[in-house]
Design an enzyme around this catalytic site. Structure first.
Site, PDB file in Angstrom:
ATOM      1  N   GLN A 134       0.834  -1.204   0.000  1.00  0.00           N
ATOM      2  CA  GLN A 134       0.000   0.000   0.000  1.00  0.00           C
ATOM      3  C   GLN A 134       0.871   1.257   0.000  1.00  0.00           C
ATOM      4  O   GLN A 134       1.576   1.521   0.978  1.00  0.00           O
ATOM      5  CB  GLN A 134      -0.872  -0.009   1.262  1.00  0.00           C
ATOM      6  N   GLY A 135       0.805   2.031  -1.066  1.00  0.00           N
ATOM      7  CA  GLY A 135       1.598   3.260  -1.155  1.00  0.00           C
ATOM      8  C   GLY A 135       0.742   4.491  -0.903  1.00  0.00           C
ATOM      9  O   GLY A 135       0.360   5.183  -1.844  1.00  0.00           O
ATOM     10  N   TYR A 136       0.428   4.721   0.353  1.00  0.00           N
ATOM     11  CA  TYR A 136      -0.356   5.905   0.730  1.00  0.00           C
ATOM     12  C   TYR A 136       0.545   6.966   1.362  1.00  0.00           C
ATOM     13  O   TYR A 136       0.706   8.046   0.838  1.00  0.00           O
ATOM     14  CB  TYR A 136      -1.461   5.503   1.725  1.00  0.00           C
ATOM     15  N   SER A 137       1.122   6.614   2.552  1.00  0.00           N
ATOM     16  CA  SER A 137       1.832   7.618   3.361  1.00  0.00           C
ATOM     17  C   SER A 137       3.084   8.152   2.676  1.00  0.00           C
ATOM     18  O   SER A 137       3.773   7.424   1.952  1.00  0.00           O
ATOM     19  CB  SER A 137       2.243   7.004   4.697  1.00  0.00           C
ATOM     20  N   SER A 169       4.459  -1.100   4.227  1.00  0.00           N
ATOM     21  CA  SER A 169       4.664  -2.428   4.815  1.00  0.00           C
ATOM     22  C   SER A 169       4.949  -3.457   3.723  1.00  0.00           C
ATOM     23  O   SER A 169       4.212  -3.542   2.746  1.00  0.00           O
ATOM     24  CB  SER A 169       3.420  -2.871   5.598  1.00  0.00           C
ATOM     25  N   GLU A 252      -9.661  -1.380   5.145  1.00  0.00           N
ATOM     26  CA  GLU A 252      -8.458  -1.595   5.966  1.00  0.00           C
ATOM     27  C   GLU A 252      -8.802  -1.509   7.448  1.00  0.00           C
ATOM     28  O   GLU A 252      -8.359  -2.331   8.250  1.00  0.00           O
ATOM     29  CB  GLU A 252      -7.391  -0.546   5.615  1.00  0.00           C
ATOM     30  N   SER A 383      -4.394   7.205  12.696  1.00  0.00           N
ATOM     31  CA  SER A 383      -4.208   7.181  14.161  1.00  0.00           C
ATOM     32  C   SER A 383      -5.541   7.341  14.904  1.00  0.00           C
ATOM     33  O   SER A 383      -6.549   7.746  14.320  1.00  0.00           O
ATOM     34  CB  SER A 383      -3.241   8.301  14.572  1.00  0.00           C
ATOM     35  N   GLU A 385      -6.446   9.561  17.014  1.00  0.00           N
ATOM     36  CA  GLU A 385      -6.948  10.947  16.993  1.00  0.00           C
ATOM     37  C   GLU A 385      -7.739  11.199  15.703  1.00  0.00           C
ATOM     38  O   GLU A 385      -8.793  11.851  15.718  1.00  0.00           O
ATOM     39  CB  GLU A 385      -5.788  11.950  17.081  1.00  0.00           C
TER      40      GLU A 385
HETATM   41  C1  FAD Z   1       2.472  -0.701  11.627  1.00  0.00           C
HETATM   42  C2  FAD Z   1       2.227   0.337  10.580  1.00  0.00           C
HETATM   43  C3  FAD Z   1       2.034  -0.052   9.265  1.00  0.00           C
HETATM   44  C4  FAD Z   1       1.830   0.905   8.270  1.00  0.00           C
HETATM   45  N1  FAD Z   1       1.726   0.468   6.980  1.00  0.00           N
HETATM   46  C5  FAD Z   1       1.571   1.378   6.010  1.00  0.00           C
HETATM   47  C6  FAD Z   1       1.510   0.948   4.641  1.00  0.00           C
HETATM   48  O1  FAD Z   1       1.637  -0.242   4.333  1.00  0.00           O
HETATM   49  N2  FAD Z   1       1.349   1.894   3.700  1.00  0.00           N
HETATM   50  C7  FAD Z   1       1.213   3.212   3.993  1.00  0.00           C
HETATM   51  O2  FAD Z   1       1.022   4.005   3.081  1.00  0.00           O
HETATM   52  N3  FAD Z   1       1.298   3.664   5.275  1.00  0.00           N
HETATM   53  C8  FAD Z   1       1.473   2.782   6.282  1.00  0.00           C
HETATM   54  N4  FAD Z   1       1.580   3.214   7.587  1.00  0.00           N
HETATM   55  C9  FAD Z   1       1.575   4.655   7.873  1.00  0.00           C
HETATM   56  C10 FAD Z   1       0.363   5.120   8.643  1.00  0.00           C
HETATM   57  O3  FAD Z   1      -0.773   5.114   7.839  1.00  0.00           O
HETATM   58  C11 FAD Z   1       0.696   6.521   9.211  1.00  0.00           C
HETATM   59  O4  FAD Z   1       1.760   6.350  10.135  1.00  0.00           O
HETATM   60  C12 FAD Z   1      -0.485   7.158   9.899  1.00  0.00           C
HETATM   61  O5  FAD Z   1      -1.466   7.500   8.964  1.00  0.00           O
HETATM   62  C13 FAD Z   1      -0.074   8.415  10.730  1.00  0.00           C
HETATM   63  O6  FAD Z   1       0.635   9.327   9.944  1.00  0.00           O
HETATM   64  P1  FAD Z   1       2.055   9.910  10.418  1.00  0.00           P
HETATM   65  O7  FAD Z   1       2.912   8.744  10.840  1.00  0.00           O
HETATM   66  O8  FAD Z   1       2.577  10.794   9.310  1.00  0.00           O
HETATM   67  O9  FAD Z   1       1.778  10.792  11.705  1.00  0.00           O
HETATM   68  P2  FAD Z   1       1.315  12.336  11.757  1.00  0.00           P
HETATM   69  O10 FAD Z   1       0.260  12.566  10.773  1.00  0.00           O
HETATM   70  O11 FAD Z   1       2.549  13.193  11.698  1.00  0.00           O
HETATM   71  O12 FAD Z   1       0.695  12.404  13.201  1.00  0.00           O
HETATM   72  C14 FAD Z   1       1.484  12.555  14.382  1.00  0.00           C
HETATM   73  C15 FAD Z   1       0.519  12.697  15.573  1.00  0.00           C
HETATM   74  O13 FAD Z   1      -0.312  13.853  15.422  1.00  0.00           O
HETATM   75  C16 FAD Z   1      -1.688  13.503  15.488  1.00  0.00           C
HETATM   76  N5  FAD Z   1      -2.487  14.312  14.546  1.00  0.00           N
HETATM   77  C17 FAD Z   1      -2.166  14.614  13.267  1.00  0.00           C
HETATM   78  N6  FAD Z   1      -3.152  15.351  12.713  1.00  0.00           N
HETATM   79  C18 FAD Z   1      -4.120  15.510  13.652  1.00  0.00           C
HETATM   80  C19 FAD Z   1      -5.400  16.147  13.689  1.00  0.00           C
HETATM   81  N7  FAD Z   1      -5.889  16.784  12.624  1.00  0.00           N
HETATM   82  N8  FAD Z   1      -6.128  16.084  14.837  1.00  0.00           N
HETATM   83  C20 FAD Z   1      -5.635  15.441  15.939  1.00  0.00           C
HETATM   84  N9  FAD Z   1      -4.438  14.809  15.960  1.00  0.00           N
HETATM   85  C21 FAD Z   1      -3.690  14.851  14.844  1.00  0.00           C
HETATM   86  C22 FAD Z   1      -1.706  12.040  15.060  1.00  0.00           C
HETATM   87  O14 FAD Z   1      -2.849  11.386  15.525  1.00  0.00           O
HETATM   88  C23 FAD Z   1      -0.443  11.510  15.700  1.00  0.00           C
HETATM   89  O15 FAD Z   1      -0.643  11.197  17.052  1.00  0.00           O
HETATM   90  C24 FAD Z   1       1.797   2.285   8.597  1.00  0.00           C
HETATM   91  C25 FAD Z   1       2.000   2.689   9.932  1.00  0.00           C
HETATM   92  C26 FAD Z   1       2.217   1.735  10.914  1.00  0.00           C
HETATM   93  C27 FAD Z   1       2.458   2.208  12.317  1.00  0.00           C
END
Ligand code: FAD
Length: 400
Positions: A134-137, A169, A252, A383, A385
């Site tokens: 999955q290429g989202y983040s 992942s 998902e 997350s 939040e």
């Molecule tokens: C085990 C695991 C597997 C994953 N696998 C994949 C994958 O296969 N493909 C993929 O594309 N991604 C994957 N991810 C990425 C995942 O989707 C992101 O980590 C997640 O969406 C959070 O984004 P971030 O890490 O950039 O955190 P940030 O967006 O930087 O957030 C940091 C903190 O700020 C809080 N926050 C941010 N914005 C707000 C808001 N508007 N209101 C309140 N709180 C806020 C968040 O909740 C968090 O606590 C994976 C992550 C994990 C941990």
């Protein structure tokens, strides 16, 4: 013949088929994650029977029981699929195939893909021949996913892709990626995103693994440098990929909530574990009053969540959903899973503090790793939040 008796007949046939075709070694919980089968071009089968089991299940279309037969699926009704699930559970059959393609991409292709894409991609997913990631983040687009910057420019019959993904992942093991790209940098950010399928062997794709606190490394950074992707790989309409992306996230989140139910180490219930480790094998109430209350609360919450999930999965199987309520399950289920894992490590005492070396069983080491892994549950797939924001807006209809 009534529906009930037809279903009963289906149950008998299914039971007989499983009796004959599910190898004995596939009738136990997977305690060692390296025994899981994820398929793909370079599929690994630690146990020879798991290959056989996958082939037999795939030939029936039962890796994707409700998908249409024309793509290799089982063509089962929701009620039949439920019977199959019950019969598999009854003999403790292992999942024949774990797959992002089955859980996330397939349902989205059935809904948004064109006929050519369904015929091209679904059979490979069902048979476990193609492994997807999955290429989202991206480094600047996690919670605020619509900020993604990976560019895709249309150049004749292909898109030229440049940019970077993160937290992909198993990208290093995947054959293909379902990916969000920016196809229009102007205007509102949600309106310039497209959903595209990328062959990971395309020239210009490179993958770098990331090491995690749990010691495992399922994550990667994925880089795209002038990667050419045929126009035919665009799913849905150009610049309207956000709807596809959101739908996939609902699948998902439903999955992340559901998976907790049959996590690999769940060969023993929490009360059984407490009796074994805290009570020295003596049945009866735990002596430690505080621990007893904590266990009772977590166990009740677990059972309530399980029942609610079952109700929801029955609605999904009947064609209703999944909808925004998956955010509620995702939030509750993952926070609950963290509480359960914490309690397990507490029960284990010093044995829960091991990382490597003598003095710890393989199972204890795995449980410690599982506890650490659970910390990521409330981040992956959006997350906690962010789930609270979605629940406030989309489920409760509160103003922004
Ligand atoms: C085990 C695991 C597997 C994953 N696998 C994949 C994958 O296969 N493909 C993929 O594309 N991604 C994957 N991810 C990425 C995942 O989707 C992101 O980590 C997640 O969406 C959070 O984004 P971030 O890490 O950039 O955190 P940030 O967006 O930087 O957030 C940091 C903190 O700020 C809080 N926050 C941010 N914005 C707000 C808001 N508007 N209101 C309140 N709180 C806020 C968040 O909740 C968090 O606590 C994976 C992550 C994990 C941990």
């Amino acid at each position: 013949m009534s529906d009930a008796s037809e279903l009963e007949q289906f149950r008998e046939e299914t039971r007989a088929w499983l009796q004959e075709n599910c190898p004995k070694s596939m009738r136990s919980k997977i305690l060692d994650p390296t025994e899981e089968v994820w398929g793909g071009r370079n599929a690994k089968f630690k146990l020879p029977d798991s290959k056989l089991w996958l082939e037999r299940m795939a030939a029936k279309g039962w890796t994707a029981p409700t998908w249409p037969k024309q793509y290799g699926g089982g063509g089962l009704s929701a009620a039949e699929a439920r019977v199959l699930e019950e019969e598999l559970k009854r003999i403790e059959a292992r999942s024949a195939l774990k797959s992002f393609g089955l859980w996330m991409l397939g349902p989205v292709l059935l809904e948004y893909g064109n006929e050519e894409q369904r015929q091209r991609f679904l059979p490979g997913i069902i048979r476990g021949e193609t492994r997807w990631c999955q290429g989202y983040s991206e480094p600047g687009a996690g919670s605020d996913l619509a900020s993604l910057a990976t560019r895709a420019e249309l150049q004749g019959d292909h898109y030229l892709i440049n940019g970077q993904k993160i937290w992909t992942s198993h990208a290093d093991k995947a054959d293909w990626m379902f990916c969000l790209v920016r196809t229009n940098p102007d205007g509102k950010k949600h309106d310039g995103i497209s959903f595209i399928l990328i062959d990971m062997q395309s020239p210009g794709v490179s993958v770098r693994p990331i090491q995690l606190i749990s010691g495992a490394s399922p994550f990667c950074e994925t880089f795209f440098e002038d990667v050419r992707v045929p126009k035919a790989n665009l799913v849905g309409e150009l610049n309207h990929g956000w709807s596809v992306a959101k739908r996939l996230l609902q699948h998902e989140r439903a999955l992340i909530s559901k998976l907790r139910d049959d996590a690999p180490e769940e060969d023993e219930t929490l009360p059984e574990m407490a009796i074994r480790l805290v009570n020295g094998g003596e049945p009866g109430p735990l002596q430690d009053h505080a621990l007893r209350e904590r266990l009772a609360q977590v166990e009740m919450d677990f059972l309530c969540n399980k029942l609610t999930l079952r109700r929801s999965s029955e609605s999904i199987a009947a064609g209703i959903g999944p909808g925004p309520e998956t955010s509620m399950f995702k939030l509750y289920g993952t926070e609950l899973n963290k509480r359960r894992k914490e309690l397990k490590v507490l029960f284990m005492g010093y044995q829960g503090l091991g990382w490597e070396g003598a003095g710890y069983t393989a199972r204890e080491l795995q449980m410690t790793r599982d506890w650490l892994r659970s910390r990521a549950n409330s981040i992956e797939g959006g997350s906690s939040e962010i789930q609270l924001n979605i629940i406030a807006k989309r489920v409760l209809g509160l103003p922004s």
